[in-house]
Design an enzyme around this catalytic site. Structure first.
Site, mmCIF file in Angstrom:
data_model
loop_
_atom_site.group_PDB
_atom_site.id
_atom_site.type_symbol
_atom_site.label_atom_id
_atom_site.label_comp_id
_atom_site.label_asym_id
_atom_site.label_seq_id
_atom_site.Cartn_x
_atom_site.Cartn_y
_atom_site.Cartn_z
ATOM 1 N N GLU A 252 30.117 30.176 38.719
ATOM 2 C CA GLU A 252 31.157 29.293 39.292
ATOM 3 C C GLU A 252 30.834 27.813 39.100
ATOM 4 O O GLU A 252 31.723 26.996 38.931
ATOM 5 C CB GLU A 252 31.371 29.597 40.775
ATOM 6 C CG GLU A 252 32.181 30.852 40.993
ATOM 7 C CD GLU A 252 32.740 30.937 42.398
ATOM 8 O OE1 GLU A 252 33.525 30.066 42.795
ATOM 9 O OE2 GLU A 252 32.373 31.889 43.102
ATOM 10 N N ASN B 101 35.822 37.298 46.437
ATOM 11 C CA ASN B 101 35.302 38.240 45.418
ATOM 12 C C ASN B 101 33.816 38.331 45.670
ATOM 13 O O ASN B 101 33.055 37.464 45.236
ATOM 14 C CB ASN B 101 35.485 37.679 44.001
ATOM 15 C CG ASN B 101 36.880 37.854 43.451
ATOM 16 O OD1 ASN B 101 37.189 38.842 42.806
ATOM 17 N ND2 ASN B 101 37.730 36.861 43.703
ATOM 18 N N LYS C 234 38.280 24.954 46.084
ATOM 19 C CA LYS C 234 37.050 25.482 46.707
ATOM 20 C C LYS C 234 35.937 24.436 46.749
ATOM 21 O O LYS C 234 35.587 23.839 45.717
ATOM 22 C CB LYS C 234 36.606 26.724 45.925
ATOM 23 C CG LYS C 234 35.430 27.485 46.521
ATOM 24 C CD LYS C 234 35.238 28.796 45.750
ATOM 25 C CE LYS C 234 34.124 29.657 46.267
ATOM 26 N NZ LYS C 234 34.002 30.921 45.509
ATOM 27 N N GLU D 206 40.988 35.687 46.271
ATOM 28 C CA GLU D 206 40.531 34.617 45.371
ATOM 29 C C GLU D 206 40.705 35.101 43.921
ATOM 30 O O GLU D 206 40.528 36.293 43.645
ATOM 31 C CB GLU D 206 39.034 34.382 45.647
ATOM 32 C CG GLU D 206 38.356 33.368 44.733
ATOM 33 C CD GLU D 206 36.822 33.385 44.896
ATOM 34 O OE1 GLU D 206 36.217 34.484 45.008
ATOM 35 O OE2 GLU D 206 36.229 32.296 44.915
ATOM 36 N N CYS E 243 36.326 32.375 49.610
ATOM 37 C CA CYS E 243 35.120 33.174 49.436
ATOM 38 C C CYS E 243 33.851 32.584 50.043
ATOM 39 O O CYS E 243 33.641 32.658 51.244
ATOM 40 C CB CYS E 243 34.922 33.516 47.960
ATOM 41 S SG CYS E 243 33.764 34.896 47.772
ATOM 42 N N ASN F 231 38.625 26.116 41.355
ATOM 43 C CA ASN F 231 38.895 27.425 41.953
ATOM 44 C C ASN F 231 39.818 27.118 43.130
ATOM 45 O O ASN F 231 39.387 26.565 44.143
ATOM 46 C CB ASN F 231 37.572 28.062 42.409
ATOM 47 C CG ASN F 231 37.748 29.502 42.830
ATOM 48 O OD1 ASN F 231 38.858 29.949 43.097
ATOM 49 N ND2 ASN F 231 36.639 30.227 42.917
HETATM 50 N N1 CDV Z 1 33.146 34.317 44.881
HETATM 51 C C1 CDV Z 1 32.159 33.992 45.755
HETATM 52 O O1 CDV Z 1 32.137 32.890 46.280
HETATM 53 N N2 CDV Z 1 31.193 34.911 45.950
HETATM 54 C C2 CDV Z 1 30.037 34.686 46.762
HETATM 55 C C3 CDV Z 1 28.859 35.499 46.241
HETATM 56 C C4 CDV Z 1 28.289 34.899 45.025
HETATM 57 C C5 CDV Z 1 27.748 35.627 47.265
HETATM 58 C C6 CDV Z 1 30.292 35.028 48.216
HETATM 59 O O2 CDV Z 1 29.902 34.218 49.078
HETATM 60 O O3 CDV Z 1 30.803 36.088 48.521
#
Ligand code: CDV
Length: 314
Positions: A146, A196, A127, A47, A171, A110
């Site tokens: 975000e 991430n 996303k 990501e 993510c 995103n």
């Molecule tokens: N980039 C993300 O979506 N990170 C989230 C963190 C904030 C918990 C994740 O679910 O990994």
């Protein structure tokens, strides 16, 4: 005949604020070339793979903010990725910050795209589950803005490519069973998922020791319960003072991890993914047509948050 896709989970170590796009793209090209040399047809990047994870800072200045986004894809700095992919006959998935103009209005997402072996974009995903907060919270060691930087996407689609049915997510989406099931209901055979994830979760520090366990738990469950391959790829290591989990891995439809990265830097984990393996799950335990009971699941789409039943009178 089996449908085999040799896939590389192309983990990236940290990307710093001062790293130029050119320097980052050079690392991505190195991954593409190495994956090609090892016989891969598909490379999955993380990501926001072109920049540092900028939602950890509150930026108000529009020009400074815009520098983190791609206004076109391919753009001047990323075109070489598409050209190299076409030359090597290798496809890729990549996450990035997208700046779109819709009806004259700037929109920010995103985003991830899937590029085929001719260098053509065959799918785009925005996303859906944006974590974190929208307001500046300067007291935090690092923020997760975000909800400030992006608008949510609105669907989980799948695309035909690489001899199979391919899906994308990003993510935080991986923690939600709906992500996998909506794609499962479209017959998905491989879900690509860049992430991430900081080790430290400020709203719930008591979960910190479990961050890798939760990472694997959700992706392995999603793969098994939908009879699909899952490729989860991290941006890892200490990025601008924030420690990110690594653990990029490739998961079979059995739910087993078949390849994994072991460092917190740039690294490839490679697996020979037989898309026909999905069938034995999709036609038995998880034969949706035969066993699902959607009439019992209406709350899933009708209700967002949990509502507890009234307390019984004493
Ligand atoms: N980039 C993300 O979506 N990170 C989230 C963190 C904030 C918990 C994740 O679910 O990994």
């Amino acid at each position: 005949m089996s449908r085999i896709v040799n896939v590389a989970a192309a983990q990236l170590g940290p990307i710093h604020r001062t790293d130029s796009r050119r320097a980052v793209v050079a690392r991505l090209l190195e991954h593409l070339r190495n994956a090609h040399a090892m016989g891969c047809q598909l490379v999955v990047f993380p990501e926001l793979a072109l920049t540092t994870f900028f939602p950890r800072w509150y930026v108000e200045d529009q020009a400074e903010m815009d520098a983190y986004y791609e206004a076109e894809m391919p753009g001047p700095e990323t075109r070489i990725l598409f050209e190299t992919a076409a030359q090597l006959r290798i496809g890729f998935y990549i996450g990035y910050a997208e700046l779109a103009v819709e009806n004259g209005v700037k929109r920010r997402y995103n985003t991830s795209i899937l590029v085929d072996q001719s260098g053509k974009i065959i799918g785009k995903y925005r996303k859906v589950h944006l974590p974190g907060h929208a307001q500046n919270e300067p007291w935090r060691a690092f923020q997760h803005l975000e909800k400030y930087y992006f608008e949510p996407g609105s669907s989980f689609d799948v695309w035909r490519g690489f001899d199979g049915i391919m899906g994308m997510a990003l993510c935080n989406d991986r923690r939600w069973s709906e992500t996998y099931r909506v794609m499962g209901l479209q017959g998905v055979e491989m879900i690509m998922m860049g992430y991430n994830t900081p080790v430290h979760n400020p709203p719930a520090p008591e979960h910190d020791d479990l961050s890798m366990f939760h990472n694997q738990l959700v992706m392995q469950a999603g793969a098994y319960q939908n009879g699909t391959w899952v490729v989860g790829v991290a941006k890892a290591g200490n990025e601008e003072g924030c420690e990110m989990i690594g653990g990029s891995c490739i998961i079979a439809p059995s739910g087993e991890i078949v390849a994994a990265c072991s460092t917190k830097g740039d690294e490839l984990a490679i697996a020979r993914c037989d898309l026909d393996l999905c069938r034995s799950y999709k036609t038995t335990t998880f034969n949706f047509e035969r066993h699902r009971r959607p009439e019992a699941y209406s709350l899933i789409t009708e209700r967002r948050g949990a509502i507890e039943p009234e307390a019984l009178p004493a």
